[in-house]
Every structure is written in C-alpha cells, then in structure tokens.
Design an enzyme around this catalytic site. Structure first.
Site, PDB file in Angstrom:
ATOM      1  N   ASN A  16     -25.859 -18.987  -7.927  1.00  0.00           N
ATOM      2  CA  ASN A  16     -24.971 -19.888  -8.675  1.00  0.00           C
ATOM      3  C   ASN A  16     -23.721 -20.104  -7.824  1.00  0.00           C
ATOM      4  O   ASN A  16     -22.905 -19.192  -7.694  1.00  0.00           O
ATOM      5  CB  ASN A  16     -24.628 -19.250 -10.030  1.00  0.00           C
ATOM      6  N   LYS A  18     -21.272 -21.993  -8.470  1.00  0.00           N
ATOM      7  CA  LYS A  18     -20.077 -22.311  -9.280  1.00  0.00           C
ATOM      8  C   LYS A  18     -19.348 -23.510  -8.646  1.00  0.00           C
ATOM      9  O   LYS A  18     -20.018 -24.379  -8.089  1.00  0.00           O
ATOM     10  CB  LYS A  18     -19.197 -21.063  -9.439  1.00  0.00           C
ATOM     11  N   HIS A 100     -23.545 -20.541 -19.388  1.00  0.00           N
ATOM     12  CA  HIS A 100     -22.896 -19.519 -18.556  1.00  0.00           C
ATOM     13  C   HIS A 100     -21.628 -19.044 -19.261  1.00  0.00           C
ATOM     14  O   HIS A 100     -20.954 -19.838 -19.935  1.00  0.00           O
ATOM     15  CB  HIS A 100     -22.561 -20.095 -17.175  1.00  0.00           C
ATOM     16  N   GLU A 102     -18.768 -18.550 -18.242  1.00  0.00           N
ATOM     17  CA  GLU A 102     -17.553 -19.320 -17.896  1.00  0.00           C
ATOM     18  C   GLU A 102     -17.502 -20.618 -18.693  1.00  0.00           C
ATOM     19  O   GLU A 102     -16.419 -21.088 -19.058  1.00  0.00           O
ATOM     20  CB  GLU A 102     -17.531 -19.575 -16.375  1.00  0.00           C
ATOM     21  N   GLU A 172     -25.932 -11.500 -18.215  1.00  0.00           N
ATOM     22  CA  GLU A 172     -24.750 -11.358 -17.369  1.00  0.00           C
ATOM     23  C   GLU A 172     -23.611 -10.745 -18.175  1.00  0.00           C
ATOM     24  O   GLU A 172     -22.898 -11.451 -18.890  1.00  0.00           O
ATOM     25  CB  GLU A 172     -24.304 -12.739 -16.849  1.00  0.00           C
ATOM     26  N   GLY A 178     -17.989 -11.280 -11.003  1.00  0.00           N
ATOM     27  CA  GLY A 178     -16.894 -11.500 -10.064  1.00  0.00           C
ATOM     28  C   GLY A 178     -15.919 -10.330  -9.974  1.00  0.00           C
ATOM     29  O   GLY A 178     -14.839 -10.463  -9.423  1.00  0.00           O
ATOM     30  N   SER A 217     -22.057  -9.403 -10.018  1.00  0.00           N
ATOM     31  CA  SER A 217     -21.794  -8.640  -8.788  1.00  0.00           C
ATOM     32  C   SER A 217     -23.063  -8.149  -8.091  1.00  0.00           C
ATOM     33  O   SER A 217     -23.081  -7.051  -7.540  1.00  0.00           O
ATOM     34  CB  SER A 217     -20.824  -7.486  -9.068  1.00  0.00           C
TER      35      SER A 217
HETATM   36  P1  13P Z   1     -20.920 -12.806  -9.212  1.00  0.00           P
HETATM   37  O1  13P Z   1     -22.252 -12.483  -8.569  1.00  0.00           O
HETATM   38  O2  13P Z   1     -19.976 -13.479  -8.268  1.00  0.00           O
HETATM   39  O3  13P Z   1     -20.371 -11.636  -9.931  1.00  0.00           O
HETATM   40  O4  13P Z   1     -21.228 -13.927 -10.337  1.00  0.00           O
HETATM   41  C1  13P Z   1     -22.241 -13.709 -11.250  1.00  0.00           C
HETATM   42  C2  13P Z   1     -22.494 -14.975 -11.996  1.00  0.00           C
HETATM   43  O5  13P Z   1     -21.695 -15.369 -12.831  1.00  0.00           O
HETATM   44  C3  13P Z   1     -23.705 -15.726 -11.687  1.00  0.00           C
HETATM   45  O6  13P Z   1     -23.925 -16.733 -12.617  1.00  0.00           O
END
Ligand code: 13P
Length: 268
Positions: A16, A18, A100, A102, A172, A178, A217
């Site tokens: 992803n 982002k 997601h 976010e 997740e 992150g 992560s």
């Molecule tokens: P990270 O791997 O950067 O922690 O992000 C995970 C994520 O949100 C994947 O959709």
C-alpha cells in the site's frame, strides 16, 4: 515454516503506497520490481489514482496486480472528488483497498459504506481488500475482539456467500501501522483465526476460502514469522513496499515461509 502440501489458500502480498511516490517513480518501480511467477502467489501494489494508468502500462506482461486505495460505491453522479468502480476498471485496475483505518479515521468512512463498496467491487470484477483493526485504547481495554468482530460481522452479514469468498480481509491493528511496533505473530494469528471463525459463523462455506492478510509495520525481518501462522495468508505492507528491492525480499520470504520455493530469478 508451513509445508506446501498443508497450505490451503493462495499467498497474497500487497503493498500500500498510500499518498507517496509519483508517476515517474511508479514507472521506475515497474522496471525494478518483477514478482516471481509462481502458482499460488498473488502480488499487488495499491497506488494513488494518478499512477494507475502508467503502472498498468509499465507492468504489461507482469503478474503484479494494480490496486486503487479507495472508490465510491455509486456508478456515477454528483460525488465531487470521487472515483467509481467502472472508472477503475476502465484503466485496467485489478482491485481496491476498502475501509483502510486512515480512511475510517480521517475521512469518516463507515462500516455501512465499506459494505456497499465491497459489494460494488465484487460485482465489478475488482478484488476488494477490506481492512479491519482496533485502536490501542481498544486493545488495552481488552475490547479488540469486540471491535474487530463488529467490523467483520457488519461486512459479511451484508454479503452473499458467493460475494463473501471473493473478499480479502486485512487485519491491521491501528497501533501497529507506521509505528514500527508490529503485533507479535501470536497476536496476529489469534485475531486472524478469530476473523475466520466469525466469517464461518455467517458463511460456513466461505471461511476456508477467504484470504486474510496481516498489516502493520511488516518488513523483511518479521514477514517469515508472521507468514508461518496458519490463518495468515498474506500481508498488506505500507512503508516497506515503497522500495522495490525491499518489497521483492518480503515477497520471497513470505512465499518461502509458506513452503513455496521460488524457482526462477526475480526481476525481468
Ligand atoms: P506500515 O507497513 O507502514 O505500518 O503500514 C501498514 C498499512 O497501513 C498498510 O495498509
């Protein structure tokens, strides 16, 4: 490590991106990242809308799937700033991340909207990856199963059995995204098994077919441990998917942890 003959489902590793990179960087990525062509291994990158077309072009002949990170559930209409499933299909997009954390957190996406989007994605021939997961407060209060169960139930009770088996779920935990703080492989397995059990309650026939990813992560150093768990079929990788070499390493280690020996050389 899991023996290949004991593996029931495909392995699905998705990156992803982002809101990162550029069209130029995406084209370069398509040159640098060439996933191994192995039966039972699915790889994808979910990219910003603006990069979908150039990536599809750059990846001609590659098995790497191209995903969007969101879409609207309506076909068309007065929804300024939104993109529909048919618009994604027009560009050759293979799938879409939905719900997601976010998007839930910053853009008010609800379980109801995620269900409508998942139904639309499936009926449009897009592979949906639906994200679920709890906050740190919920985990600390011991309410993580309750939270994830309500997200999973609201999705799967609204889907027909045929729709249900086409959905990939990404667990997740928000506290692991992150932050560099990964859930332990036992914590991830415990929740992914719980998700599968919840799906089984609703659609007994679909539960063993639904792919479940872990996200939060994920990196080369922890992927093998995560993938060695029986209910985890793949990973949704954020930051570590931005580097093509690093992502290739993650894909290879993930496949090997599930007993899939990569025969050919990776790369063009
Ligand atoms: P990270 O791997 O950067 O922690 O992000 C995970 C994520 O949100 C994947 O959709």
């Amino acid at each position: 490590m899991i023996r290949e003959e004991d593996r029931m489902r495909d392995i699905f590793i998705a990156g992803n991106w982002k809101m990162n990179l550029s069209c130029e960087a995406a084209m370069q990525y398509a040159r640098d990242f060439w996933p191994p062509e192995e039966k039972g291994l699915i790889t994808a990158v979910a990219v910003p809308f603006t990069m979908l077309e150039s990536l599809e072009e750059g990846l001609e002949g590659s098995s790497l799937l191209v995903f969007a990170q969101n879409m609207h559930y309506e076909d068309s209409g007065a929804f300024t700033g939104e993109i529909s499933a048919s618009m994604l299909k027009e560009l050759g997009t293979d799938g879409v991340i939905l719900g997601h954390s976010e998007r839930r957190q910053y853009f008010g996406e609800t379980d109801e909207a995620v269900l409508l989007k998942a139904k639309k994605a499936v009926s449009s021939g897009l592979i949906p990856i639906v994200c679920v997961g709890e906050t740190l407060e919920e985990r600390d209060a011991g309410r993580h199963f309750e939270r994830v169960e309500s997200q999973v139930r609201s999705l799967f009770t609204g889907l027909d059995p045929e729709e249900a088996e086409k959905v990939t779920v990404a667990y997740e935990p928000i506290w692991a995204i992150g932050t560099g703080r990964t859930a332990s492989s036992d914590q991830a397995q415990e929740m992914c098994a719980f998700i599968r059990k919840t799906v089984r309650d609703i659609h007994p026939g679909a539960a063993d077919k639904v792919l479940i990813q872990y996200g939060g992560s994920v990196k080369a150093s922890n992927i093998a441990d995560i993938m060695s768990q029986p209910d985890i079929d793949g990973a949704l990788v954020g930051g570590a998917s931005l580097d093509p070499e690093g992502f290739a390493d993650i894909v290879r280690r993930a496949a090997e942890a599930k007993g899939l020996r990569i025969k050919g050389r990776q790369g063009r």
